[in-house]
Design an enzyme around this catalytic site. Structure first.
Site, PDB file in Angstrom:
ATOM      1  N   ARG A  39    -125.586  42.036 -30.869  1.00  0.00           N
ATOM      2  CA  ARG A  39    -124.208  41.936 -30.337  1.00  0.00           C
ATOM      3  C   ARG A  39    -123.463  42.763 -30.266  1.00  0.00           C
ATOM      4  NH1 ARG A  39    -125.986  38.478 -26.765  1.00  0.00           N
ATOM      5  NH2 ARG A  39    -123.944  38.471 -26.034  1.00  0.00           N
ATOM      6  N   HIS A  69    -132.406  50.710 -30.331  1.00  0.00           N
ATOM      7  CA  HIS A  69    -132.099  49.982 -29.179  1.00  0.00           C
ATOM      8  C   HIS A  69    -130.448  49.841 -29.213  1.00  0.00           C
ATOM      9  CE1 HIS A  69    -131.510  47.525 -25.767  1.00  0.00           C
ATOM     10  NE2 HIS A  69    -132.793  47.348 -25.458  1.00  0.00           N
ATOM     11  N   TYR A  72    -126.831  44.903 -26.902  1.00  0.00           N
ATOM     12  CA  TYR A  72    -126.858  44.418 -25.654  1.00  0.00           C
ATOM     13  C   TYR A  72    -125.495  44.336 -24.929  1.00  0.00           C
ATOM     14  CZ  TYR A  72    -131.938  43.133 -26.590  1.00  0.00           C
ATOM     15  OH  TYR A  72    -133.000  42.925 -26.823  1.00  0.00           O
ATOM     16  N   HIS A 109    -129.308  50.446 -21.938  1.00  0.00           N
ATOM     17  CA  HIS A 109    -129.211  49.865 -20.728  1.00  0.00           C
ATOM     18  C   HIS A 109    -128.379  50.580 -19.824  1.00  0.00           C
ATOM     19  CE1 HIS A 109    -131.027  45.718 -22.449  1.00  0.00           C
ATOM     20  NE2 HIS A 109    -131.920  46.811 -22.610  1.00  0.00           N
ATOM     21  N   GLU A 144    -133.249  52.726 -19.817  1.00  0.00           N
ATOM     22  CA  GLU A 144    -134.469  51.519 -19.485  1.00  0.00           C
ATOM     23  C   GLU A 144    -134.377  51.093 -18.133  1.00  0.00           C
ATOM     24  OE1 GLU A 144    -134.308  48.551 -22.562  1.00  0.00           O
ATOM     25  OE2 GLU A 144    -136.042  47.479 -21.637  1.00  0.00           O
ATOM     26  N   ASP A 178    -139.611  49.547 -19.152  1.00  0.00           N
ATOM     27  CA  ASP A 178    -139.978  48.064 -19.691  1.00  0.00           C
ATOM     28  C   ASP A 178    -140.896  47.378 -18.529  1.00  0.00           C
ATOM     29  OD1 ASP A 178    -139.629  45.092 -20.118  1.00  0.00           O
ATOM     30  OD2 ASP A 178    -138.177  45.714 -21.451  1.00  0.00           O
ATOM     31  N   HIS A 181    -139.644  44.261 -16.895  1.00  0.00           N
ATOM     32  CA  HIS A 181    -138.221  44.470 -16.079  1.00  0.00           C
ATOM     33  C   HIS A 181    -138.996  45.269 -14.838  1.00  0.00           C
ATOM     34  CE1 HIS A 181    -135.449  44.819 -19.634  1.00  0.00           C
ATOM     35  NE2 HIS A 181    -135.953  43.795 -19.600  1.00  0.00           N
ATOM     36  N   HIS A 213    -141.699  49.557 -23.192  1.00  0.00           N
ATOM     37  CA  HIS A 213    -141.657  48.295 -23.785  1.00  0.00           C
ATOM     38  C   HIS A 213    -142.565  47.377 -23.140  1.00  0.00           C
ATOM     39  CE1 HIS A 213    -137.054  48.622 -24.865  1.00  0.00           C
ATOM     40  NE2 HIS A 213    -137.783  49.265 -25.671  1.00  0.00           N
ATOM     41  N   ASP A 226    -134.808  38.562 -15.663  1.00  0.00           N
ATOM     42  CA  ASP A 226    -135.371  39.195 -17.278  1.00  0.00           C
ATOM     43  C   ASP A 226    -135.863  38.411 -18.095  1.00  0.00           C
ATOM     44  OD1 ASP A 226    -135.587  40.632 -19.288  1.00  0.00           O
ATOM     45  OD2 ASP A 226    -133.600  41.747 -19.235  1.00  0.00           O
ATOM     46  N   HIS A 228    -138.900  37.668 -20.912  1.00  0.00           N
ATOM     47  CA  HIS A 228    -139.947  38.227 -21.490  1.00  0.00           C
ATOM     48  C   HIS A 228    -140.913  37.054 -21.720  1.00  0.00           C
ATOM     49  CE1 HIS A 228    -137.770  42.127 -22.928  1.00  0.00           C
ATOM     50  NE2 HIS A 228    -137.378  41.643 -21.686  1.00  0.00           N
ATOM     51  N   GLU A 258    -141.759  43.484 -27.204  1.00  0.00           N
ATOM     52  CA  GLU A 258    -140.327  42.684 -27.342  1.00  0.00           C
ATOM     53  C   GLU A 258    -140.465  41.319 -26.747  1.00  0.00           C
ATOM     54  OE1 GLU A 258    -138.160  45.169 -24.216  1.00  0.00           O
ATOM     55  OE2 GLU A 258    -136.933  45.864 -26.080  1.00  0.00           O
TER      56      GLU A 258
HETATM   57 ZN    ZN Z   1    -135.534  42.314 -20.961  1.00  0.00          ZN
HETATM   58 FE    FE Z   2    -136.869  46.247 -22.863  1.00  0.00          FE
HETATM   59 FE    FE Z   3    -133.664  46.727 -23.498  1.00  0.00          FE
END
Ligand code: ZN
Ligand code: FE
Ligand code: FE
Length: 282
Positions: A39, A69, A72, A109, A144, A178, A181, A213, A226, A228, A258
């Site tokens: 976060r 990464h 987010y 992102h 990404e 990804d 994605h 990914h 989105d 997974h 992921e």
């Molecule tokens: Zn995702």
């Molecule tokens: Fe990803």
């Molecule tokens: Fe990502």
């Protein structure tokens, strides 16, 4: 075919070298991690000795490149000044840490424009990259591919191309694909990876593609959702994943799962499952 480089997302809470040892224990030879809580709170102080040990360990054990990464919550094209400032501070600090650690790849992102429009979103993300990418950072920021959920930018290859076009230091940017994605964005990587990668090559250039990914998708093609799914447990399916990992344009890149699992044992099993899909000759 050469051996597939594959790993999963790992927690750095027990230290950096420990994370690489965990990777080995689950049959991985690459991985992805956050330098701070996902976060985006304050980063742990960097233990330089541990960072050096991580690099030595990865080199000694023939690891593929590892990936950091970005949090987010980091929105590089945010409109609200405090959110934009958070993105600038965190990313600047992260890039500095990567340089100190000797880790070369940073996954970002491209951002959500939240009503400003795609054009302004791309412009803002590019200008932040232009501000932060300088001689002090010798690695590569990977943009990404996104699902196009909400106001995300990067849900089409054209948007990523547009963003790269506006970055001055083009040698410092690449792309992380990804699979969940792109599928959610409407590119049928499950049934037609060749067509998708041909389009990617035409629009962006395969030389920019540095990391994959590997995720299945809970929702269908082009749903812009989105979510997974475990490998083989989603709409891409086992056969789709088999086509992806055996595709010559992808096979030699590092792959990172992921997928939603509770335990390292489950990741170990999933890595073995994916390795089992690779058509090794002889
Ligand atoms: Zn995702
Ligand atoms: Fe990803
Ligand atoms: Fe990502």
């Amino acid at each position: 075919m050469s051996r597939l480089h594959i790993g999963c997302h790992l927690s750095s809470s027990k230290g950096l070298e420990e994370m690489a040892k965990t990777a080995t224990a689950i049959g991985a030879d690459t991985f992805q991690f956050f330098t701070r809580n996902p976060r985006g709170s304050k980063a742990k102080t960097l233990n330089e000795e541990d960072a050096a040990a991580l690099l030595r360990y990865c080199e000694k054990n023939g690891f593929a490149p590892v990936l950091v990464h970005a949090p987010y919550t980091l929105n590089p094209c945010a409109e609200r000044p405090e959110v934009a400032e958070f993105a600038r501070i965190v990313m600047k600090e992260d890039l500095g840490r990567l340089e100190t650690m000797g880790v070369r790849l940073y996954n970002l992102h491209p951002g959500s424009h939240v009503g400003q429009g795609t054009e302004i979103g791309i412009t803002k993300t590019a200008s932040l990259l232009n501000e932060l990418l300088d001689d002090g950072f010798t690695g590569t920021v990977l943009l990404e591919t996104m699902s196009g959920q909400g106001s995300e930018i990067g849900g089409t290859f054209e948007e990523l191309r547009e963003l790269i076009d506006r970055v001055d230091r083009k040698t410092s940017v690449g792309v992380c694909l990804d699979t969940c994605h792109v599928f959610a964005a409407g590119y049928d990587i499950a049934k037609d990876p060749d067509g998708v990668l041909t389009t990617f090559d035409r629009v962006i250039g395969l030389e920019r593609l540095r990391f994959v990914h590997l995720n299945d998708s809970r929702f269908g093609l082009g749903m812009h959702k989105d979510r997974h799914a475990p490998i083989g447990g989603g709409e891409i399916g086992t056969e789709g994943i088999r086509r992806i990992v055996n595709h010559p344009a992808l096979h030699d890149l590092p792959f990172c799962l992921e997928t939603p699992h509770e335990s390292m044992q489950e990741y170990a099993e999933e890595i073995a499952l994916v390795q089992g899909l690779v058509q090794y000759d002889g």
